[in-house]
Design a protein around this motif. Sequence first.
Motif, mmCIF file in Angstrom:
data_model
loop_
_atom_site.group_PDB
_atom_site.id
_atom_site.type_symbol
_atom_site.label_atom_id
_atom_site.label_comp_id
_atom_site.label_asym_id
_atom_site.label_seq_id
_atom_site.Cartn_x
_atom_site.Cartn_y
_atom_site.Cartn_z
ATOM 1 N N ARG A 4 3.720 9.726 1.568
ATOM 2 C CA ARG A 4 3.881 9.562 3.019
ATOM 3 C C ARG A 4 2.615 9.983 3.754
ATOM 4 O O ARG A 4 2.184 9.327 4.701
ATOM 5 N N ILE A 8 0.212 7.725 6.242
ATOM 6 C CA ILE A 8 -0.178 8.160 7.593
ATOM 7 C C ILE A 8 -1.693 8.160 7.731
ATOM 8 O O ILE A 8 -2.228 7.690 8.735
ATOM 9 N N GLU A 9 -2.394 8.649 6.712
ATOM 10 C CA GLU A 9 -3.861 8.640 6.756
ATOM 11 C C GLU A 9 -4.402 7.216 6.790
ATOM 12 O O GLU A 9 -5.374 6.936 7.485
ATOM 13 N N LYS A 12 -4.115 5.948 10.301
ATOM 14 C CA LYS A 12 -5.151 6.558 11.135
ATOM 15 C C LYS A 12 -6.500 5.888 10.894
ATOM 16 O O LYS A 12 -7.221 5.564 11.834
#
Length: 102
Positions: A4, A8-9, A12
């Motif tokens: 997860r 998310i990275e 970004k």
Amino acid sequence: MAKRIDVIEDVKKKYVRMALETGNYTSIARKAGISRETLRNWIKLYEDEVRDVMETEGSTSLSDNPTKEELQKKYEQAMILLGEKELEVAMLKNVIKKNEFL
């Protein structure tokens, strides 16, 4: 849980790349649903890595005052990427059709 965090990275980094390519931080931050300051923080974290990826792919960011040639080159890169994505979508649709008949 690590998977997860990786996702998310990746998200970004995607927004950092969009900001670097367009130079329009405000618009990208709005699109991401974050503040411009948050986007700037992400850029500080991931800029070197994202630029390295862009460089290996032959993609560049726009300068503050892009020339006509620079804009033309970006347009051509975008069209190539679009064509690749359209081909990818067509191939995936074909796979889905084949799997429906199995």
